[in-house]
Design a protein around this motif. Structure first.
Motif: not given
Length: 257
Positions: A34-35, A42-44, A59-61, A102-104
């Motif tokens: 989770v981003h 993308r950064y995961l 992985s989620l958007d 981070s917020m994820g």
């Protein structure tokens, strides 16, 4: 490693995108990534590719981020967590390790509280928001400082994702992030937690990360030397190995009973 497949989903009236790397023959919990705020999967991606060697990996958007349409109102951390849980259940996941950045980290921690039978463990990478630095100005300064330490490839992803998200949705989600008391949620978690940071991360400082690990009933703290906030992009192999080691230490359902 498997090539991720992407699909758009609608959950609780919100549109999101799920990137799935499935087909692993290895038993054990799946991984779900989770981003953070303003970002996307993308950064995961580097981390997902590595983790998918040993387990099904998702992985989620999240709604409003990446390519997804913006919801008509701000979504709370609790709502994002409920969406995450439902997506994984709909995908047939019965047990998983949630990995947030981070917020994820707030979202995966909340999901662990909402669905303890589903979540075997959580990994909090660069967790926010430090209770000693809970102002927008301090967070903005820390992020600006971090951008000077990140690799060009990480900054390219971060800045382009911020542009795609847009200032309006970013600011809409900033208040839920700033007010979510992660430190108060950690003691209620029933699953093990790994708190992870890069040693050069000005956003998630060492004292704060250690505090989160220590307040979790089964918390661990790890640090990757020489890396900044987006450590899962700059040091994906080291992060993946720490996550795998952590996952192997989690008792199976049979052992936990």
């Amino acid at each position: 490693m498997t090539t991720p497949t992407a699909q758009s989903l609608t959950v609780f009236g919100q549109t999101l995108k799920l990137h799935s790397s499935t087909g692993s023959a290895t038993p054990g919990p799946a991984f779900a990534l989770v981003h953070g705020i303003g970002m996307s999967h993308r950064y995961l991606a580097r981390l997902q590719n590595l983790l998918s060697v040993s387990a099904d990996t998702y992985s989620l958007d999240l709604p409003g981020f990446g390519p997804n349409p913006r919801p008509g109102r701000p979504l709370s951390v609790e709502e994002h967590a409920a969406i995450l849980v439902q997506v994984l259940l709909d995908a047939g996941v019965s047990r998983c390790v949630l990995v947030g950045h981070s917020m994820g980290t707030q979202i995966v921690a909340e999901a662990a509280l909402q669905a303890p039978e589903l979540v075997a463990g959580v990994v909090l990478i660069g967790p926010v928001v430090d209770r000693r630095r809970r102002t927008v100005l301090r967070q903005a300064f820390a992020l600006a400082h971090d951008s000077l330490r990140e690799a060009p490839s990480a900054n390219l992803i971060v800045f382009t994702d911020y542009l795609r998200t847009g200032i309006r949705w970013y600011l809409s989600e900033l208040k839920p992030m700033m007010t979510y008391p992660l430190e108060d949620r950690m003691p209620g978690m029933k699953c093990p937690a790994l708190v992870l940071r890069g040693s050069r991360d000005p956003v998630a400082r060492k004292e704060w990360c250690r505090e989160l690990a220590e307040t979790s009933p089964a918390g661990q703290f790890s640090e990757i030397e020489g890396h900044p906030h987006v450590v899962q992009h700059s040091a994906p192999a080291a992060v993946a190995e720490l996550i795998r080691t952590f996952t192997r230490s989690i008792p199976s359902r049979a052992d936990a009973k």
